[in-house]
Design a protein around this motif. Structure first.
Motif, PDB file in Angstrom:
ATOM      1  N   VAL A  46      57.219  71.164   7.075  1.00 35.90           N
ATOM      2  CA  VAL A  46      56.748  69.849   6.639  1.00 35.90           C
ATOM      3  C   VAL A  46      55.258  69.786   6.944  1.00 35.90           C
ATOM      4  CG1 VAL A  46      56.901  67.364   7.002  1.00 35.90           C
ATOM      5  CG2 VAL A  46      58.965  68.754   7.068  1.00 35.90           C
ATOM      6  N   VAL A  47      54.473  69.413   5.947  1.00 39.56           N
ATOM      7  CA  VAL A  47      53.028  69.249   6.092  1.00 39.56           C
ATOM      8  C   VAL A  47      52.711  67.775   5.949  1.00 39.56           C
ATOM      9  CG1 VAL A  47      50.772  69.798   5.135  1.00 39.56           C
ATOM     10  CG2 VAL A  47      52.561  71.537   5.142  1.00 39.56           C
ATOM     11  N   ASP A  48      52.098  67.199   6.971  1.00 36.44           N
ATOM     12  CA  ASP A  48      51.670  65.810   6.918  1.00 36.44           C
ATOM     13  C   ASP A  48      50.200  65.775   7.294  1.00 36.44           C
ATOM     14  OD1 ASP A  48      51.814  63.101   6.559  1.00 36.44           O
ATOM     15  OD2 ASP A  48      52.835  62.678   8.442  1.00 36.44           O
ATOM     16  N   VAL A  49      49.465  64.811   6.773  1.00 31.63           N
ATOM     17  CA  VAL A  49      48.044  64.677   7.092  1.00 31.63           C
ATOM     18  C   VAL A  49      47.761  63.228   7.436  1.00 31.63           C
ATOM     19  CG1 VAL A  49      45.671  64.984   6.281  1.00 31.63           C
ATOM     20  CG2 VAL A  49      47.454  66.566   5.520  1.00 31.63           C
ATOM     21  N   GLN A  50      47.091  63.027   8.566  1.00 28.74           N
ATOM     22  CA  GLN A  50      46.682  61.700   8.996  1.00 28.74           C
ATOM     23  C   GLN A  50      45.212  61.755   9.400  1.00 28.74           C
ATOM     24  OE1 GLN A  50      49.344  60.487  12.120  1.00 28.74           O
ATOM     25  NE2 GLN A  50      51.139  60.742  10.841  1.00 28.74           N
ATOM     26  N   ASN A  51      44.387  61.060   8.643  1.00 28.98           N
ATOM     27  CA  ASN A  51      42.939  61.015   8.908  1.00 28.98           C
ATOM     28  C   ASN A  51      42.317  62.406   8.999  1.00 28.98           C
ATOM     29  OD1 ASN A  51      42.920  58.162   9.041  1.00 28.98           O
ATOM     30  ND2 ASN A  51      43.712  58.292  11.128  1.00 28.98           N
ATOM     31  N   GLY A  52      42.729  63.287   8.105  1.00 29.37           N
ATOM     32  CA  GLY A  52      42.173  64.629   8.058  1.00 29.37           C
ATOM     33  C   GLY A  52      42.798  65.611   9.029  1.00 29.37           C
ATOM     34  N   VAL A  53      43.740  65.164   9.840  1.00 34.01           N
ATOM     35  CA  VAL A  53      44.427  66.035  10.793  1.00 34.01           C
ATOM     36  C   VAL A  53      45.750  66.491  10.173  1.00 34.01           C
ATOM     37  CG1 VAL A  53      45.458  66.222  13.087  1.00 34.01           C
ATOM     38  CG2 VAL A  53      43.379  64.849  12.757  1.00 34.01           C
ATOM     39  N   VAL A  54      45.895  67.792  10.011  1.00 31.86           N
ATOM     40  CA  VAL A  54      47.107  68.366   9.436  1.00 31.86           C
ATOM     41  C   VAL A  54      48.142  68.538  10.543  1.00 31.86           C
ATOM     42  CG1 VAL A  54      48.102  70.371   8.261  1.00 31.86           C
ATOM     43  CG2 VAL A  54      45.826  69.559   7.635  1.00 31.86           C
ATOM     44  N   ILE A  55      49.343  68.033  10.305  1.00 29.85           N
ATOM     45  CA  ILE A  55      50.447  68.164  11.252  1.00 29.85           C
ATOM     46  C   ILE A  55      51.496  69.064  10.607  1.00 29.85           C
ATOM     47  CG2 ILE A  55      52.194  66.940  12.582  1.00 29.85           C
ATOM     48  CD1 ILE A  55      50.286  64.421  12.164  1.00 29.85           C
ATOM     49  N   LEU A  56      51.715  70.216  11.220  1.00 29.01           N
ATOM     50  CA  LEU A  56      52.668  71.198  10.721  1.00 29.01           C
ATOM     51  C   LEU A  56      53.911  71.145  11.598  1.00 29.01           C
ATOM     52  CD1 LEU A  56      50.157  74.161  10.386  1.00 29.01           C
ATOM     53  CD2 LEU A  56      50.963  72.674   8.531  1.00 29.01           C
ATOM     54  N   GLN A  57      55.068  70.929  10.984  1.00 25.59           N
ATOM     55  CA  GLN A  57      56.323  70.867  11.719  1.00 25.59           C
ATOM     56  C   GLN A  57      57.374  71.689  11.006  1.00 25.59           C
ATOM     57  OE1 GLN A  57      57.426  66.882  13.227  1.00 25.59           O
ATOM     58  NE2 GLN A  57      55.663  66.185  12.044  1.00 25.59           N
ATOM     59  N   GLY A  58      58.261  72.310  11.759  1.00 27.51           N
ATOM     60  CA  GLY A  58      59.359  73.044  11.167  1.00 27.51           C
ATOM     61  C   GLY A  58      59.602  74.363  11.854  1.00 27.51           C
ATOM     62  N   ARG A  59      60.403  75.206  11.174  1.00 24.67           N
ATOM     63  CA  ARG A  59      60.761  76.515  11.692  1.00 24.67           C
ATOM     64  C   ARG A  59      60.439  77.570  10.646  1.00 24.67           C
ATOM     65  NH1 ARG A  59      66.357  76.531  14.627  1.00 24.67           N
ATOM     66  NH2 ARG A  59      65.243  76.758  16.564  1.00 24.67           N
ATOM     67  N   MET A  60      59.741  78.579  11.071  1.00 27.57           N
ATOM     68  CA  MET A  60      59.390  79.687  10.194  1.00 27.57           C
ATOM     69  C   MET A  60      60.157  80.926  10.628  1.00 27.57           C
ATOM     70  SD  MET A  60      57.424  78.002   8.289  1.00 27.57           S
ATOM     71  CE  MET A  60      56.907  79.290   7.184  1.00 27.57           C
ATOM     72  N   ASP A  61      60.198  81.949   9.765  1.00 29.18           N
ATOM     73  CA  ASP A  61      61.006  83.124  10.058  1.00 29.18           C
ATOM     74  C   ASP A  61      60.411  84.028  11.135  1.00 29.18           C
ATOM     75  OD1 ASP A  61      58.969  83.965   8.405  1.00 29.18           O
ATOM     76  OD2 ASP A  61      60.223  85.251   7.171  1.00 29.18           O
ATOM     77  N   SER A  62      59.114  83.887  11.440  1.00 29.94           N
ATOM     78  CA  SER A  62      58.492  84.732  12.464  1.00 29.94           C
ATOM     79  C   SER A  62      57.258  84.045  13.038  1.00 29.94           C
ATOM     80  CB  SER A  62      58.090  86.085  11.865  1.00 29.94           C
ATOM     81  OG  SER A  62      57.036  85.897  10.935  1.00 29.94           O
ATOM     82  N   GLU A  63      56.807  84.576  14.157  1.00 28.59           N
ATOM     83  CA  GLU A  63      55.579  84.070  14.784  1.00 28.59           C
ATOM     84  C   GLU A  63      54.378  84.337  13.876  1.00 28.59           C
ATOM     85  OE1 GLU A  63      53.733  81.773  17.275  1.00 28.59           O
ATOM     86  OE2 GLU A  63      55.807  82.330  17.672  1.00 28.59           O
TER      87      GLU A  63
END
Length: 90
Positions: A46-63
């Protein structure tokens, strides 16, 4: 939130605003960069942006995928900061 946070029907946006904001445009650009990066194979993001700040949340398959997502967010025009809350499945 992108890529699935804002949905559009034939003529009008569905959601809290009728006109996309600067943050909406940044989120769209970040999502486009992430989708086009071959290093990012799969995961839930999930990609969210608040006042130019990107907030990345979730689970990816690798580091490595988590790092690639963050790198793409930082490389996007208009991004002031990135809050990487991603976790790796392995």
């Amino acid at each position: 939130m992108y890529p699935y946070g804002r949905f559009w029907n034939d003529h009008e946006p569905v959601g809290r605003r009728e006109t996309p904001t600067v943050d909406d445009a940044i989120a769209r650009r970040v999502a486009d960069r992430i989708i086009s990066d071959p290093a990012i194979h799969s995961g839930h993001l999930v990609v969210d942006v608040q006042n130019g700040v990107v907030i990345l949340q979730g689970r990816m398959d690798s580091e490595e995928a988590c790092t690639a997502v963050s790198r793409q967010a930082w490389a996007t025009a208009g991004v002031r900061d990135v809050a990487n809350r991603l976790t790796a499945l392995r």
